[in-house]
Design an enzyme around this catalytic site. Structure first.
Site, PDB file in Angstrom:
ATOM      1  N   ASP A 114       0.606  -1.082  -0.196  1.00  0.00           N
ATOM      2  CA  ASP A 114       0.012   0.127  -0.134  1.00  0.00           C
ATOM      3  C   ASP A 114       1.393   1.276   0.334  1.00  0.00           C
ATOM      4  O   ASP A 114       1.359   1.815   1.236  1.00  0.00           O
ATOM      5  CB  ASP A 114      -0.892  -0.314   1.132  1.00  0.00           C
ATOM      6  CG  ASP A 114      -2.087   1.004   1.297  1.00  0.00           C
ATOM      7  OD1 ASP A 114      -1.635   2.153   0.643  1.00  0.00           O
ATOM      8  OD2 ASP A 114      -2.994   1.226   2.373  1.00  0.00           O
ATOM      9  N   ILE A 115       0.434   1.885  -0.643  1.00  0.00           N
ATOM     10  CA  ILE A 115       1.775   3.735  -1.160  1.00  0.00           C
ATOM     11  C   ILE A 115       1.000   4.578   0.017  1.00  0.00           C
ATOM     12  O   ILE A 115       2.342   4.778   0.372  1.00  0.00           O
ATOM     13  CB  ILE A 115       1.532   4.094  -2.524  1.00  0.00           C
ATOM     14  CG1 ILE A 115       2.526   4.829  -2.953  1.00  0.00           C
ATOM     15  CG2 ILE A 115       0.312   4.295  -2.664  1.00  0.00           C
ATOM     16  CD1 ILE A 115       2.841   5.211  -4.565  1.00  0.00           C
TER      17      ILE A 115
ATOM     18  N   GLY B 245      -9.888   3.527  -6.532  1.00  0.00           N
ATOM     19  CA  GLY B 245      -8.141   3.210  -6.588  1.00  0.00           C
ATOM     20  C   GLY B 245      -7.157   3.331  -5.710  1.00  0.00           C
ATOM     21  O   GLY B 245      -7.375   3.741  -4.243  1.00  0.00           O
TER      22      GLY B 245
ATOM     23  N   ASP C 125      -5.974   6.734  -6.401  1.00  0.00           N
ATOM     24  CA  ASP C 125      -6.692   7.402  -5.696  1.00  0.00           C
ATOM     25  C   ASP C 125      -7.508   7.586  -4.377  1.00  0.00           C
ATOM     26  O   ASP C 125      -7.516   9.109  -3.533  1.00  0.00           O
ATOM     27  CB  ASP C 125      -7.714   8.804  -6.627  1.00  0.00           C
ATOM     28  CG  ASP C 125      -7.679   9.950  -6.455  1.00  0.00           C
ATOM     29  OD1 ASP C 125      -7.287  10.875  -5.967  1.00  0.00           O
ATOM     30  OD2 ASP C 125      -8.051  10.692  -7.433  1.00  0.00           O
TER      31      ASP C 125
ATOM     32  N   SER D 183      -2.102   3.818 -14.227  1.00  0.00           N
ATOM     33  CA  SER D 183      -3.487   3.836 -15.708  1.00  0.00           C
ATOM     34  C   SER D 183      -3.532   2.291 -15.507  1.00  0.00           C
ATOM     35  O   SER D 183      -4.303   1.162 -16.343  1.00  0.00           O
ATOM     36  CB  SER D 183      -2.718   3.992 -17.044  1.00  0.00           C
ATOM     37  OG  SER D 183      -3.000   5.373 -16.928  1.00  0.00           O
TER      38      SER D 183
ATOM     39  N   GLY E 111      -5.242   0.237 -13.641  1.00  0.00           N
ATOM     40  CA  GLY E 111      -5.950  -0.593 -12.524  1.00  0.00           C
ATOM     41  C   GLY E 111      -7.574  -0.430 -13.837  1.00  0.00           C
ATOM     42  O   GLY E 111      -7.837  -0.452 -14.526  1.00  0.00           O
TER      43      GLY E 111
ATOM     44  N   TYR F 201      -7.867   2.235 -15.039  1.00  0.00           N
ATOM     45  CA  TYR F 201      -7.742   3.019 -17.238  1.00  0.00           C
ATOM     46  C   TYR F 201      -7.101   2.195 -18.178  1.00  0.00           C
ATOM     47  O   TYR F 201      -7.348   2.080 -19.015  1.00  0.00           O
ATOM     48  CB  TYR F 201      -6.765   4.248 -16.742  1.00  0.00           C
ATOM     49  CG  TYR F 201      -7.613   5.445 -16.047  1.00  0.00           C
ATOM     50  CD1 TYR F 201      -8.822   5.480 -15.616  1.00  0.00           C
ATOM     51  CD2 TYR F 201      -6.851   6.617 -16.088  1.00  0.00           C
ATOM     52  CE1 TYR F 201      -9.302   6.573 -15.232  1.00  0.00           C
ATOM     53  CE2 TYR F 201      -6.614   7.719 -15.597  1.00  0.00           C
ATOM     54  CZ  TYR F 201      -8.641   7.533 -15.436  1.00  0.00           C
ATOM     55  OH  TYR F 201      -9.015   9.080 -14.894  1.00  0.00           O
TER      56      TYR F 201
HETATM   57  P1  ADP Z   1      -5.840   4.471 -12.401  1.00  0.00           P
HETATM   58  O1  ADP Z   1      -7.048   5.159 -12.748  1.00  0.00           O
HETATM   59  O2  ADP Z   1      -4.435   5.208 -13.283  1.00  0.00           O
HETATM   60  O3  ADP Z   1      -5.942   2.765 -13.480  1.00  0.00           O
HETATM   61  P2  ADP Z   1      -6.323   2.618 -10.603  1.00  0.00           P
HETATM   62  O4  ADP Z   1      -5.675   3.803  -8.982  1.00  0.00           O
HETATM   63  O5  ADP Z   1      -7.760   2.784 -11.069  1.00  0.00           O
HETATM   64  O6  ADP Z   1      -5.354   4.129 -11.371  1.00  0.00           O
HETATM   65  O7  ADP Z   1      -5.117   2.293 -10.426  1.00  0.00           O
HETATM   66  C1  ADP Z   1      -3.957   2.042 -10.213  1.00  0.00           C
HETATM   67  C2  ADP Z   1      -2.679   1.038  -9.931  1.00  0.00           C
HETATM   68  O8  ADP Z   1      -2.924   1.448  -8.293  1.00  0.00           O
HETATM   69  C3  ADP Z   1      -3.541  -0.246  -9.778  1.00  0.00           C
HETATM   70  O9  ADP Z   1      -2.293  -1.776 -10.219  1.00  0.00           O
HETATM   71  C4  ADP Z   1      -4.337  -0.404  -8.853  1.00  0.00           C
HETATM   72  O10 ADP Z   1      -4.196  -1.902  -8.158  1.00  0.00           O
HETATM   73  C5  ADP Z   1      -2.986   0.111  -7.948  1.00  0.00           C
HETATM   74  N1  ADP Z   1      -3.735   0.873  -6.632  1.00  0.00           N
HETATM   75  C6  ADP Z   1      -4.978   0.630  -5.955  1.00  0.00           C
HETATM   76  N2  ADP Z   1      -4.900   0.803  -4.067  1.00  0.00           N
HETATM   77  C7  ADP Z   1      -3.853   1.097  -4.606  1.00  0.00           C
HETATM   78  C8  ADP Z   1      -2.755   1.854  -3.148  1.00  0.00           C
HETATM   79  N3  ADP Z   1      -3.057   1.656  -1.954  1.00  0.00           N
HETATM   80  N4  ADP Z   1      -1.552   1.404  -3.485  1.00  0.00           N
HETATM   81  C9  ADP Z   1      -0.403   0.745  -4.236  1.00  0.00           C
HETATM   82  N5  ADP Z   1      -0.721   0.463  -5.789  1.00  0.00           N
HETATM   83  C10 ADP Z   1      -2.592   0.218  -5.232  1.00  0.00           C
END
Ligand code: ADP
Length: 174
Positions: free
Chosen positions: A12-13, A34, A36, A119, A121, A123
């Site tokens: 988890d970032i 996601g 964000d 992008s 997820g 996207y």
């Molecule tokens: P996008 O709209 O750019 O595709 P998303 O948030 O849907 O953005 O996904 C981008 C990436 O971030 C995906 O690989 C998703 O699994 C990942 N992701 C979602 N939550 C977290 C988190 N808490 N920490 C790190 N990566 C995450």
């Protein structure tokens, strides 16, 4: 795994103690799902307040805010392209996200920075193709930058992690 100044991890970032985390935001910069959503929840409402003053962000561009309740001091918000089959400048726009985020980091004297897999997820950008662009752009940037000490690619889930590892190995060994 760490190869030079590029590292691939899984998790988890929002929990990372780095100078800056990158948010895969949308054009409004007013939050979403996601990563964000996770970043806004962890940072607290003051992040959205600051984002409201930024007037959105074009695809491929990047803007910076403070990190508020996050362990990271800064959040760099970038907007990846929606995958529409690959013929709509998706590769170039995704490369711009990494380049522009790293340029902002350089400007703010950020030494450690973590990226999600922008992008890949909602996207729907193909993960391997996105990973190739990410690693290529980070590697190219680090070759001419000496301020940034470490760039972490944070993968959510085992499948994404394994694909990023394979791409990093390939780039390092070539
Ligand atoms: P996008 O709209 O750019 O595709 P998303 O948030 O849907 O953005 O996904 C981008 C990436 O971030 C995906 O690989 C998703 O699994 C990942 N992701 C979602 N939550 C977290 C988190 N808490 N920490 C790190 N990566 C995450």
């Amino acid at each position: 795994m760490m190869k030079g100044r590029i590292e691939v991890t899984q998790g988890d970032i929002t929990r990372l103690h780095v100078d800056a985390i990158v948010n895969a935001a949308n054009n409004t910069l007013l939050g979403g799902g996601g990563v964000d959503g996770a970043i806004h929840r962890a940072a607290g409402p003051a992040l959205l307040e600051e984002c409201r003053t930024l007037n959105g962000c074009a695809t491929g561009e990047a803007k910076i805010t403070r990190g508020y309740n996050l362990p990271a001091k800064w959040v760099i918000h970038t907007v990846g392209p929606v995958w529409r089959g690959g013929g709509n400048r998706e590769d170039e726009l995704l490369a711009n996200c990494y380049r522009n985020s790293l340029s902002l980091a350089e400007k703010y004297d950020i030494k450690t920075i973590a990226f999600p897999a922008i992008s890949t997820g909602v996207y729907r950008f193909p993960v391997e193709r996105a990973a190739e662009i990410a690693v290529r752009e980070i590697k190219n940037f680090l070759e001419r930058n000496t301020v940034i000490e470490k760039v972490t690619l944070v993968c959510f889930g085992e499948a994404s992690y394994q694909k990023h590892l394979a791409v990093l190995e390939k780039f390092i060994n070539q």
